[in-house]
Structures are given as structure tokens and as C-alpha cells.
Scaffold this motif. Structure first.
Motif, PDB file in Angstrom:
ATOM      1  N   VAL A 171       1.037  -0.828   0.124  1.00 14.77           N
ATOM      2  CA  VAL A 171       0.299   0.027   0.153  1.00 14.77           C
ATOM      3  C   VAL A 171       0.895   1.518  -0.032  1.00 14.77           C
ATOM      4  CG1 VAL A 171      -1.343   1.286   1.509  1.00 14.77           C
ATOM      5  CG2 VAL A 171      -2.251  -0.877   1.397  1.00 14.77           C
ATOM      6  N   PHE A 172       1.714   0.730   1.080  1.00 15.10           N
ATOM      7  CA  PHE A 172       2.540   2.759   0.977  1.00 15.10           C
ATOM      8  C   PHE A 172       3.583   2.634  -0.414  1.00 15.10           C
ATOM      9  CE2 PHE A 172       6.980   4.614   2.009  1.00 15.10           C
ATOM     10  CZ  PHE A 172       6.442   5.533   2.171  1.00 15.10           C
ATOM     11  N   GLU A 173       3.966   1.622  -1.252  1.00 19.90           N
ATOM     12  CA  GLU A 173       4.323   1.641  -2.424  1.00 19.90           C
ATOM     13  C   GLU A 173       3.805   2.834  -3.090  1.00 19.90           C
ATOM     14  OE1 GLU A 173       6.357  -2.326  -3.073  1.00 19.90           O
ATOM     15  OE2 GLU A 173       7.955  -1.903  -1.316  1.00 19.90           O
ATOM     16  N   ASN A 174       2.842   1.521  -3.239  1.00 17.88           N
ATOM     17  CA  ASN A 174       1.855   2.865  -4.549  1.00 17.88           C
ATOM     18  C   ASN A 174       1.332   3.351  -3.858  1.00 17.88           C
ATOM     19  OD1 ASN A 174       0.641   0.008  -6.383  1.00 17.88           O
ATOM     20  ND2 ASN A 174       1.554  -0.608  -4.822  1.00 17.88           N
ATOM     21  N   ASN A 175       1.785   4.292  -2.826  1.00 19.71           N
ATOM     22  CA  ASN A 175       0.990   5.624  -2.852  1.00 19.71           C
ATOM     23  C   ASN A 175      -0.743   5.397  -2.142  1.00 19.71           C
ATOM     24  OD1 ASN A 175       1.486   8.697  -1.674  1.00 19.71           O
ATOM     25  ND2 ASN A 175       1.483   9.075  -3.684  1.00 19.71           N
ATOM     26  N   ILE A 176      -0.882   4.946  -1.214  1.00 14.57           N
ATOM     27  CA  ILE A 176      -2.470   4.546  -1.851  1.00 14.57           C
ATOM     28  C   ILE A 176      -2.769   5.034   0.022  1.00 14.57           C
ATOM     29  CG2 ILE A 176      -4.596   3.113  -1.080  1.00 14.57           C
ATOM     30  CD1 ILE A 176      -2.887   1.719  -3.540  1.00 14.57           C
ATOM     31  N   SER A 177      -3.568   6.134   0.534  1.00 17.19           N
ATOM     32  CA  SER A 177      -3.964   6.137   1.607  1.00 17.19           C
ATOM     33  C   SER A 177      -4.827   5.228   1.992  1.00 17.19           C
ATOM     34  CB  SER A 177      -4.999   7.666   2.106  1.00 17.19           C
ATOM     35  OG  SER A 177      -5.283   8.022   3.032  1.00 17.19           O
ATOM     36  N   LEU A 178      -4.972   4.530   2.925  1.00 15.69           N
ATOM     37  CA  LEU A 178      -5.431   2.932   3.841  1.00 15.69           C
ATOM     38  C   LEU A 178      -6.093   3.580   4.975  1.00 15.69           C
ATOM     39  CD1 LEU A 178      -5.996  -0.435   3.859  1.00 15.69           C
ATOM     40  CD2 LEU A 178      -3.491  -0.141   4.894  1.00 15.69           C
ATOM     41  N   ASP A 179      -6.862   3.192   5.023  1.00 14.06           N
ATOM     42  CA  ASP A 179      -8.105   3.669   6.448  1.00 14.06           C
ATOM     43  C   ASP A 179      -8.642   2.882   6.829  1.00 14.06           C
ATOM     44  OD1 ASP A 179      -8.898   4.819   8.846  1.00 14.06           O
ATOM     45  OD2 ASP A 179     -10.499   5.747   7.638  1.00 14.06           O
ATOM     46  N   TYR A 180      -8.868   2.234   8.027  1.00 16.64           N
ATOM     47  CA  TYR A 180      -8.662   0.691   8.723  1.00 16.64           C
ATOM     48  C   TYR A 180      -9.703   0.876  10.256  1.00 16.64           C
ATOM     49  CZ  TYR A 180      -4.654  -0.742  10.605  1.00 16.64           C
ATOM     50  OH  TYR A 180      -4.111  -0.423  11.068  1.00 16.64           O
ATOM     51  N   SER A 181     -10.984   0.160  10.565  1.00 17.25           N
ATOM     52  CA  SER A 181     -11.676   0.203  11.533  1.00 17.25           C
ATOM     53  C   SER A 181     -11.988  -1.075  11.378  1.00 17.25           C
ATOM     54  CB  SER A 181     -13.005   0.671  11.702  1.00 17.25           C
ATOM     55  OG  SER A 181     -13.833   0.851  12.557  1.00 17.25           O
TER      56      SER A 181
END
Length: 422
Positions: free
Chosen positions: A292-302
Motif C-alpha cells: 500500500v505504501f509503495e503504491n502511494n495509497i491512503s489506507l484507513d481501516y476500522s
């Protein structure tokens, strides 16, 4: 092929039904026939008994015709039989007509014809036809002579003939009706077979296409290597890496195909245990954080803690991995992914949402089909085969769960997984 299958089904169905109808109608006819003739025999016996009581002494007196005696009158104290068209003839041992008993006036030639027809038969009872009517007769001893009792059975014969005619008409109508009903249900019944056959053909075509591409790449790179035989391995390493990459791609595809085949045609039961789904989902998220970090994606989880379910932990983690991997591959320029796990009554809801172009409504039911991709041009770029969602759906069906998608065009797509809670 399916037309022939339907026609064979129709023919077989109509043959079986025709045989059953013939057996049923024949049984009804023969039962009715036996009952009718039993009643006829009883009526003949009743008429014979009545006549015997009315003439319980040997007849005396002058002859009424051709040497026959005048018949005695019926006993007025004896109740007469129910009205029926019948008559009685008395003959001697030589077959000479001696006397007649009938409530109707008939010509002597008719009595002679009836007597001759009855005596010409080898049996003491039988049927004959005179002047367009059917008669049943029985021959019985009468003192030193013989008594022949005749009963008109034309109504009964007409009834039996009409019964056959009715059976024939009803049978033909029923066969026509059953033909159209059978054709309707035959068309309905072969639809799943036809659909399964088409899916199998499509599956084979798609699998062949997916395998053909890496094989073509491997063959091409091998040709390049063979054409540069004087160079060392180090200078040819990029071709070897291409070959390795495509071989790994084929291995992954074959592994997925074998898994789906085992699920469809194997009776192997998975080991199910109670496990913490919250921890299992968090472990997959931690595993994928680097990607996720390598693809420059913002990840939000609950993730709601301590949510337990009953199933196979590894397989359900594979479902989460498939959904998160798809979200990473197909996210748009906004680069946003949201993961949520929570309890809803007795069900656990896992949702994976990513910002993307969205999925048109007409494709929503197809995205879980094997090898199906909305944009086939992205298959090589994304590295997928179109089997991930099909595998996820199969796993969830084994766990008594389900998966479905919701999408808003040019905004986002959400995949929702429902699993039973414990």
C-alpha cells in the motif's frame, strides 16, 4: 445438440405417459367391462329364475306354433322382474322350438334365428347380434327340455363402445396438452445445462487464452536466447527473468484453476475452528501495508476487536487478501482504500472500499464469474487472471457466508462480506 436433447426428452416423456395412459385406461375398461357383464349374467339368472318359478310344472296343452306348447302365464303373486328387453325359448333335445315367453310380440322367424344362433355356439352362454341389436343368452335345462334366456345388451355394448371412444378422445387431448407442457418444462430444464455448458466452453477458452500468452512470451524469449548462443548467461539475464516471470504467472494461474476444480468436484472437507476474525484481518492489513505504501495509497481501516467466527482461518484470510489486492490494483488517482469489520446482530460485516471509476450496474452480477474482467485490456497490466473474486465467492459459500458489491460510478466500489458470528 440441446435441441436434440430436448426432443429426446419429449419423445421419452410422451412414450412413458402414453404407456401409463394405455395401462390406466385399459384397466378401467376391463374393470368396467367385467362389471357390466357380471350384471348382465345376474340379470339373465334373475330372468331365468323368475321364468322357472312361473313355470314350475311341465307345460301341458296345445301347441301354439310348429308343435310348440302354449306358454303358461306368469304367477300373478310373483313380483315381475325389472323391465328389460328379454325373452325365453323352450326347446327339446333335438333343438325344436316348443314354447316362447316374451312380453313383446315378435315374429316366429326371429325366434328361430335366435335359437339357431345360440345353439350353434359351443358354449352354454355367449353373445350374438340379431337385427342390429346385441343379445346375451344362457342355455339351461328345463325339466326334460332346454330353456334359452335372451337379454338385450345393446345399451351396455353402446356404453362400452362410447367408453373406448371417450378414452381415445381424452387420451389424444391429454397427449397434446402434455406435449406442450412437457416442451415448456423441457426448455426450462435444459437452460441450466445449456448455461453450464456455455460457461464450461467459456472457461476453457479463457483458460487457454491466459495460458497462451505466457507460453508465447516464454517461447519468444527462448528463441532470442537460442539465436544469441555466443553470449554468456549474464548478458542474457533479462530474457531469463522474463521467462521466470511468465512461468510464475502460469504457476499462479494453474494453482488457482486446480483450487477451483478441487472445490467443484472434490468431497474433501475443510477443518473448521472458532477463530478471531478481527486478528486475522489485521494480520493481512499489516502484511499488505508495504505494498500500500509503495503504491502511494491512503489506507484507513476500522476493525472492531474480538469478533469470532467459525471456519478455516487461512481461507478467510485469502478472501481478505483477494479483496485488498483488487482494491490496490484498481484504485484511481485519489488512491484511497477503506476497510471496515463490525458486527451487525448475528452477522459479521467486512467491507473493502476503494476510490475508482466504479462498476456499471449491468456488470455487477458478472464480476464474480471466472475469468471475467470488465476492462480486459488491463489484465496484463494488473497481473490478474480474473479468478480472484470467483475464488473468494467459492470460499465464502463453503463458510455459509456471501459476498456482494456496491458501486458508485466515478466515485468508489465496495465489496461486502457477510459471515455468521459466534
Amino acid at each position: 445438440m440441446f435441441q436434440q436433447l430436448r426432443n429426446k426428452f419429449l419423445i421419452l416423456n410422451l412414450v412413458i405417459i402414453s404407456i401409463m395412459m394405455i395401462l390406466a385406461f385399459s384397466s378401467i375398461y376391463f374393470i368396467t367391462h367385467n362389471n357390466v357383464y357380471r350384471n348382465i349374467q345376474m340379470e339373465l339368472h334373475r330372468i331365468s329364475e323368475f321364468n322357472r318359478k312361473a313355470n314350475d310344472k311341465p307345460p301341458q296343452g296345445p301347441r301354439n306354433f310348429d308343435g310348440g306348447r302354449v306358454s303358461s302365464d306368469f304367477d300373478p303373486g310373483e313380483p315381475p322382474p325389472e323391465p328389460s328387453v328379454s325373452f325365453v325359448l323352450i326347446t327339446d333335445n333335438e333343438g325344436t322350438l316348443l314354447d316362447t315367453s316374451s312380453i313383446f310380440t315378435m315374429e316366429e322367424t326371429f325366434y328361430e334365428a335366435a335359437k339357431n344362433a345360440a345353439l350353434s355356439q359351443s358354449s352354454n352362454t355367449g353373445s350374438l347380434k340379431l337385427e342390429g341389436k346385441y343379445w346375451r343368452f344362457v342355455v339351461k335345462p328345463h325339466f326334460d327340455d332346454y330353456k334359452i334366456v335372451f337379454l338385450d345388451i345393446t345399451p351396455q355394448q353402446d356404453f362400452l363402445a362410447n367408453l373406448i371412444y371417450t378414452f381415445f378422445i381424452v387420451g389424444c387431448i391429454m397427449l397434446v396438452v402434455i406435449f406442450f407442457i412437457s416442451r415448456f418444462f423441457a426448455n426450462k430444464s435444459i437452460q441450466p445445462i445449456k448455461k453450464a455448458f456455455e460457461q464450461q466452453k467459456q472457461f476453457i477458452a479463457d483458460a487457454s487464452h491466459e495460458l497462451k500468452t505466457p507460453l508465447a512470451v516464454i517461447t519468444t524469449n527462448l528463441d532470442v536466447l537460442l539465436s544469441s548462443g555466443e553470449e554468456d548467461v549474464k548478458n542474457q539475464s533479462k530474457w531469463l527473468h522474463y521467462i521466470k516471470s511468465e512461468a510464475e504467472r502460469m504457476t499462479s494461474l494453474i494453482k488457482d484453476l486446480l483450487y477451483l476444480t478441487q472445490v467443484d468436484y472434490s468431497d474433501i472437507k475443510l477443518v473448521f475452528t472458532d477463530f478471531n476474525l478481527s486478528e486475522a484481518v489485521e494480520n493481512i492489513i499489516l502484511t499488505m501495508e508495504a505494498v500500500v505504501f509503495e503504491n502511494n495509497i491512503s489506507l484507513d481501516y476500522s476493525i472492531e476487536p474480538n469478533l469470532f467466527t467459525h471456519g478455516n482461518c487461512e481461507q478467510l484470510q485469502q478472501v481478505v487478501m483477494i479483496l485488498l489486492d483488487n482494491a490496490i490494483k484498481y484504485t484511481d488517482s485519489k488512491r484511497m482504500i477503506n476497510i471496515s469489520l463490525k458486527r451487525h446482530y448475528n452477522t459479521l460485516h467486512l467491507s473493502v472500499t476503494n476510490s475508482c471509476e466504479g462498476i456499471p450496474q449491468e456488470y455487477m452480477n458478472k464480476i464474480f464469474h471466472r475469468f471475467y474482467r470488465i476492462d480486459k485490456s488491463r489484465s496484463r497490466k494488473s497481473g490478474g487472471h480474473g479468478l480472484g473474486l470467483a475464488i473468494a465467492k467459492t470460499i465464502l459459500q463453503q463458510h455459509g457466508g456471501k459476498i456482494y458489491a456496491k458501486s458508485s460510478l466515478n466515485e468508489s466500489t465496495t465489496f461486502i462480506v457477510e459471515l455468521p458470528s459466534i
